[in-house]
Scaffold this motif. Sequence first.
Motif, short mmCIF file in Angstrom:
data_model
loop_
_atom_site.label_atom_id
_atom_site.label_comp_id
_atom_site.label_asym_id
_atom_site.label_seq_id
_atom_site.Cartn_x
_atom_site.Cartn_y
_atom_site.Cartn_z
N SER A 251 130.04 -12.80 5.18
CA SER A 251 131.45 -13.20 5.05
C SER A 251 131.66 -14.69 5.31
O SER A 251 132.63 -15.27 4.82
N THR A 252 130.78 -15.31 6.08
CA THR A 252 130.96 -16.73 6.41
C THR A 252 129.90 -17.63 5.78
O THR A 252 129.89 -18.84 6.04
N PHE A 253 129.01 -17.08 4.98
CA PHE A 253 127.90 -17.85 4.42
C PHE A 253 128.41 -19.10 3.69
O PHE A 253 127.97 -20.22 3.96
N TRP A 254 129.33 -18.92 2.76
CA TRP A 254 129.79 -20.05 1.94
C TRP A 254 130.61 -21.03 2.76
O TRP A 254 130.54 -22.25 2.55
N GLN A 255 131.36 -20.52 3.73
CA GLN A 255 132.16 -21.41 4.60
C GLN A 255 131.24 -22.31 5.41
O GLN A 255 131.46 -23.53 5.49
N VAL A 256 130.20 -21.74 6.02
CA VAL A 256 129.28 -22.53 6.84
C VAL A 256 128.54 -23.54 5.97
O VAL A 256 128.37 -24.71 6.34
N ALA A 257 128.10 -23.09 4.79
CA ALA A 257 127.37 -24.00 3.89
C ALA A 257 128.25 -25.18 3.48
O ALA A 257 127.80 -26.34 3.50
#
Length: 530
Positions: A251-257
């Motif tokens: 759920s947070t992969f793209w946000q962190v990237a």
Amino acid sequence: MQSPLEVLNRYRPHDGTLHDAFLSRCVDRAAEPFLIQDGECWTWAEFGRRYEHLARVLAARGTGPGSRVAVAGRNDKAHVLALFALARLGATMVPVNPDFGPREMDYALRHAQVQGILAETRLLDLVRPIAAALPAPAWLMTTDGPQDDAGSLAAALAQPVDEAPLPVPAPSDTCVIIYTSGTTGFPKGVMHSQYNLVTAGEANVARVHLQPDDRLMIILPFFHMNALFYSVGGVLASGAAMILVPRFSASTFWQVAADNGATVVNIIEAIGTILASRDRREYRPDHRLRVVYGVRRKSAPAFRDEFGVPHLFSGFGMTEIPGVTCNPYDGPDKPGSMGVVAAHPDPARPWARCRVVDDAGRDVGVDEVGELWVATPIVMQGYFRDPEQTRQAFDGEWLKTGDLVRRDADGFFFHVSRKKDIIRRRGENIAAAELEMVINEHPAVFEAAALAVPSELGEDEILVVVAPRPGVSLAEAEVAQWCRDRLAAIKVPRYVALLPELPHTPTHKIAKNLLREDPAVKERTVDLQA
């Protein structure tokens, strides 16, 4: 973009140790980011001072050449500090899975004969009695405790240290022991030298063309070879920066990237499948990812066409032999392949050689299926305290992978199946023998067999077929709970089938091939996630 060799040649030559390789990069990269975690950023120079300080703290505790120290926890800067501080002393880091149950944790720490343990506070109740019961009781240090806690890493980094000269490490010093499942039922401790880790990182520069301004996001766990040898090693070799993520979150992969400016990330097949199936509202089109390593055929269209990642890679390596094959950076990329034999950035440096052989060890022809044998300059040093398993793993200089492959006329390798009785689940190797050993300890179980079955995420799920003791009742959920109480969550079977008896071979081994073909197994299988 600089060529891989140009990247390495930016820096002075090093002696093959982590410490000297770090110093050679730090001259040029001192003020640049090295490690980013939870909004905190350490430059190369700041990290260097911290690991040198930690090395002196550990030396005062008696840590030196040949010592082994475990690190138990989710991905954290403590892993990287410990790796470099221990290597500075000629000592060895033993990263262990924080999801290990008591039996697994006890085995790893006892077998590794660790002198000390760095662990998350939440794991203290698990590791403290094990540490105290070791033949030579191990000291404990928390990785996440506050500075006012005398037993914390933060306190260690703040305490005064002796400035006496430290030991001079050697490239051949074992710097890491990684426990990986094997067919014996107990994990094997794979030993690698400092030279192996440093050189594997340099080879990763060649595979994905790492640049000094890259930011590698690390989401795979540090108790796996991939995160240490490809990501940390790649950052060290290229002079780049790493972004540490405690554990993968879809759920947070793209946000962190996107928020951290990640440009490179390594994944496994299951992660690719999960991300490709997620709600696209989680996707951040402002991400900067240019390389994703580990994307398989099923999820490649989503990463290429929807997520806009220009360079997707797949390859082959094992804990024992990192970075053997990879698809070429500039193509071609044959769908479903493991690529071709990889190379070091310096063409004068030899790299892996591969053979595809039959059961007699004879080379087979193009497009014929056989076992992959590999000879590489960064092969493991052996299995810790297991000379017999080490001997069995080799035929002369060739490591026998246990993987059945075929090689086409262009030199591309394609994986067919596993020869060993290993289950591959979400990037981890799980020994069927270990599962069977644990399940057979249940008082209601007569015998059990663990099988790999296809997963909708790619790789395998675990099916356990159990024959209860005559006259004893046993439910499928009891089998799973028995495993859950004793093993890491990744090893808990999804499917359980109860049969009156299991078929056997003439030598009295369970005939797993017959179980796979038995319609009664399918009829009686219960999906415990349904």
